[in-house]
Scaffold this motif. Structure first.
Motif, short mmCIF file in Angstrom:
data_model
loop_
_atom_site.label_atom_id
_atom_site.label_comp_id
_atom_site.label_asym_id
_atom_site.label_seq_id
_atom_site.Cartn_x
_atom_site.Cartn_y
_atom_site.Cartn_z
N ILE A 138 0.75 -1.14 0.00
CA ILE A 138 0.02 -0.06 0.13
C ILE A 138 0.70 1.10 -0.01
N HIS A 139 2.18 1.47 0.75
CA HIS A 139 2.84 2.32 0.85
C HIS A 139 3.58 2.64 -0.71
N GLU A 140 3.87 1.62 -1.17
CA GLU A 140 4.44 1.59 -2.62
C GLU A 140 3.36 2.35 -3.44
N ASP A 141 2.22 1.97 -3.52
CA ASP A 141 1.11 2.34 -4.34
C ASP A 141 0.94 3.79 -3.99
N PHE A 142 0.87 4.28 -2.68
CA PHE A 142 0.48 5.66 -2.51
C PHE A 142 1.99 6.58 -3.27
N ARG A 143 3.00 5.95 -2.76
CA ARG A 143 4.32 6.52 -3.59
C ARG A 143 4.18 6.89 -4.99
N LYS A 144 3.62 5.78 -5.65
CA LYS A 144 3.43 5.87 -7.07
C LYS A 144 2.39 6.94 -7.64
N ASN A 202 5.87 17.22 -6.02
CA ASN A 202 5.75 15.91 -5.59
C ASN A 202 5.21 16.31 -4.13
N PHE A 203 4.53 15.21 -3.67
CA PHE A 203 4.61 15.35 -2.26
C PHE A 203 5.76 14.47 -1.62
N ARG A 204 6.08 14.94 -0.34
CA ARG A 204 7.06 14.15 0.38
C ARG A 204 6.27 13.15 1.27
N ILE A 205 6.46 11.77 1.14
CA ILE A 205 5.93 10.77 1.71
C ILE A 205 6.69 9.87 2.78
N ASP A 206 6.15 9.82 3.88
CA ASP A 206 6.96 8.99 5.11
C ASP A 206 5.95 7.84 5.24
N SER A 207 6.38 6.66 6.09
CA SER A 207 5.59 5.53 6.08
C SER A 207 5.66 5.28 7.45
N ALA A 208 4.59 4.72 7.95
CA ALA A 208 4.56 4.09 9.41
C ALA A 208 3.71 2.76 9.27
#
Length: 723
Positions: free
Chosen positions: A24-30, A62-68
């Protein structure tokens, strides 16, 4: 602890994804990584219309994406980001994140410390209802729901909108602080200049100008908004103003709406509910309602309403969201899922019935050959056979509905089939019903099974006859139609391109919406017990689906019914000659030298087939499944000349897999497949296996004998599979 983030940058596009699924994190980053220039341009235009700014060049970023991956980790990252002076603007939070906090608890804990963070709940609507979510975290305008699987554009729009909203919230806080300081300063100045009248006049003039600009900006945003909005008087009699979107939705002129001369609520209780809630100083959110336009069209909407004060006069601000298309698509999806589930059930029932009917018809036929049977027993067996044949017809209808019947399509002139069928219809519908044919000449041929098309015409005509017990008119029409995007928008089941439409229209009772929603279900009927099986329209539905067509129904109580069926055109462009009946195979005398391996998981059917073949003089070996068949093969490989196997069997080895294995060991082995389904349903690979025959259930001993004899005598590819 309730921490406010530090002063924000000009643009904050920092986003936190809290989800236990790494993909899911990869999908949001794409989705949120590369900026969509076109979407950014549209967002700029929307911001300009709402906030009065001049639309400049698209500032794609671009958005700056962080993951938890857990709620606790997400809260710590939010704290750390705020401490660093780079807080998150938006967080996408999954509902389920075992084994720690779920999404609802995570949101509640984050908002206790960081109430400005914009939240998007990612859910499949299976864990919590909206009421449960609202009860846990409160009704808030800082939270949206994103349904899985999500749409990329929807995610991107949410990210842009919510990050902008976060920035505006921070900017508003800063401006409020500045405003407080300015008010204090202005108060001091006014006290010092209280004696100077000219100063007061100048300040009043400046305030009036600011108010004018504010009203102008509000008016611009109000009228340019794509969301339907109206400012209504508290008594509900007329409006102070309404924007263009609102006027287009209700289909009325501005004068009529402002004067209150048009009533747009379909339900009289809706305005009463709105007035009661707003009188109690309660804001209205997502109230489901129905709008009736001036053209008598109904539209489904969600209503939001607020109390509004203009010039010391109270008003109600109405905001409508048109959800008509969404509701229609949801209803169509539910209907399609229901029909698919019923179709699967019908196919399974028909398949099992075909096994049973093969046993009944086969044993009955074998007993009726005995010349020494007494008349009473012969009569009873004939009744059993007729009942089994009726059951066979019913299972054939079930297979037609579930799109698993055997069909033989060819180029076909629809008008000819209609004219031939009408000759029988005139005797069946009765003299009290007038029959009218409106057939368009020189229609291109359709690609269909002639018997199936006759079945469609007969079922629709007889159904129309039953709707006109006191007489009426039955009209059959054929036309060529071209389905375009507009037509497909009205009916998602339709397909683009040219089709031939066969319409059957009656002047009977008609049907209400609830009945129309069920008419294609098997065994659903509005007729009295004993007057119908409820399979007529279900069969029509299945035939059209299997042929790549569809059905449209136009009806209303006391207005009659028109059912339109759509058939695809033949790619050949000319009518094919009718298929010639297959010639009977040459008679041969079976001998014990020929061994047949019968593989069938139904015990009674396996015993019947074995006895029938043994009575013909064949040596029969039998097995209950693929694994048992392999054991028999290992012992009698050199003796077996023909394999007769069911296609669908338990024990993880299908009939096709078994045949493939045995042919690899013995290439000259003859194979006959049998099943209660159509041979076309087992894939394109099965269709290429023309060296094998297919024997459809149910079958009589004579057809079994003919099929086996024909295949044993064949050399190479047979002309056609046994039907």
């Amino acid at each position: 602890m309730n921490l406010a983030p530090p002063t924000s940058q000009a643009h904050n596009h920092r986003i936190l994804i809290i989800d236990d699924n790494p993909s899911i994190h990869e999908d949001f980053r794409k989705i949120l990584g590369p900026a969509d220039a076109k979407l950014a341009e549209e967002l700029d235009a929307t911001e300009a219309s709402l906030f009065g700014d001049t639309a400049g060049a698209s500032h794609a970023q671009n958005f700056r994406i962080d993951s938890a991956f857990q709620g606790q980790e997400g809260l710590e990252k939010v704290r750390a980001a705020c401490t660093e002076g780079a807080p998150y603007a938006v967080a996408f939070v999954d509902v389920r994140m075992p084994p720690g906090w779920d999404g609802i608890e995570t949101i509640s804990r984050i908002w206790k410390e960081f109430p400005d963070l914009q939240i998007v709940i990612c859910t499949a609507y299976s864990d919590y209802s909206w009421d449960e979510i609202a009860k846990s975290v409160g009704n808030t305008d800082k939270m949206l729901v994103l349904k899985k699987p999500f749409d990329n554009v929807e995610v991107l729009q949410m990210a842009h909108a919510l990050s902008k909203k976060w920035q505006l919230t921070q900017k508003a806080r800063e401006q409020m602080e500045e405003l407080d300081a300015l008010v204090n300063q202005r108060t001091a100045e006014l006290r010092a200049a209280n004696a100077r009248l000219t100063g007061e006049v100048a300040e009043r003039a400046a305030a009036e100008e600011a108010l004018r600009r504010s009203e102008e900006r509000f008016s611009k945003a109000f009228h340019a908004s794509p969301v339907p909005m109206a400012i209504q008087r508290p008594d509900g009699k007329g409006c102070l103003d309404a924007n263009i979107s609102f006027l287009e939705l209700v289909g009325a002129s501005r004068e009529a709406v402002l004067a209150g001369s048009t009533t747009f609520w379909a339900d009289e209780s809706t305005p009463t509910t709105l007035c009661e809630e707003l009188a109690a100083r309660h804001a209205v959110r997502n109230l489901a309602a129905t709008i009736r336009t001036t053209s008598n069209e109904t539209r489904e909407v969600l209503v939001a309403a607020e109390n509004l004060e203009l010039g010391n006069a109270p008003y109600h601000l109405l905001i409508l969201q048109d959800i008509t298309d969404r509701v229609r698509l949801e209803n169509e999806l539910r209907q399609a899922q229901k029909m698919e589930a019923v179709g699967r059930l019908a196919a399974g029932v028909a398949h099992d019935f075909n096994n049973i009917l093969t046993v009944i018809l086969g044993n009955t036929s074998m007993q009726l050959r005995n010349p020494r049977l007494d008349k009473k027993l012969t009569s009873s067996l004939n009744q059993v056979q007729r009942a089994a044949e009726r059951a066979t017809a019913l299972t054939r209808q079930l297979l037609a509905y579930s799109r698993k019947q055997i069909i033989q399509r060819r180029a076909l002139a629809l008008n000819e089939v209609v004219e031939q069928t009408v000759a029988m219809l005139r005797r069946l519908i009765g003299e009290h019903i007038a029959l009218d044919l409106q057939l368009t000449p020189d229609l291109p041929p359709i690609f269909a099974d002639p018997s199936n098309v006759e079945q469609v015409i007969m079922n629709l005509a007889l159904n129309a006859r039953d709707a006109m017990p006191d007489g009426g008119k039955l009209t059959l029409t054929t036309t060529r139609v071209e389905i375009d995007q507009a037509s497909r928008a009205r009916n998602p089941e339709s397909q683009l391109g040219p089709y031939i439409c066969l319409a059957v229209k009656d002047t009977g009772y008609g049907m209400d919406a609830a009945t129309v929603g069920r008419i294609f279900e098997p065994f659903f009927t509005t007729k009295d017990p004993g007057q119908g099986t409820g399979m007529g329209l279900a069969t029509v539905y299945g035939v059209l689906k299997q042929h790549g067509g569809w059905i449209e129904v136009d009806t209303a109580p006391r207005r009659g019914t028109t059912i339109r069926t759509f058939f695809p055109l033949s790619v050949e462009g000319f009518v094919a000659a009718p298929a010639k009946p297959e010639s009977s195979p040459i008679e041969s005398t079976p001998t014990n030298d020929i061994s047949i391996l019968v593989v069938e998981d139904e015990e009674m059917l396996r015993e019947f087939v074995s006895e029938a073949l043994a009575a013909l003089g064949y040596r029969v070996l039998s097995a209950a499944n693929g694994r048992d068949a392999l054991d028999v093969w290992a012992e009698h490989r050199d003796e077996i000349d023909l394999l007769l196997t069911d296609i669908v069997m338990p024990e993880s080895i299908s009939g096709r897999q078994l045949a493939h294995t045995l042919i690899l060991d013995k290439p000259n082995l003859k194979v006959i497949f049998t099943s209660g389904y159509s041979s076309e349903l087992f894939g394109s690979e099965f269709e290429r296996e023309k060296e094998h025959l297919f024997l459809a259930k149910p079958y009589l001993p004579d057809r079994l004998a003919q099929t086996v004899a024909m295949h044993l005598q064949s050399e190479g590819t047979p002309a056609a599979a046994a039907r």
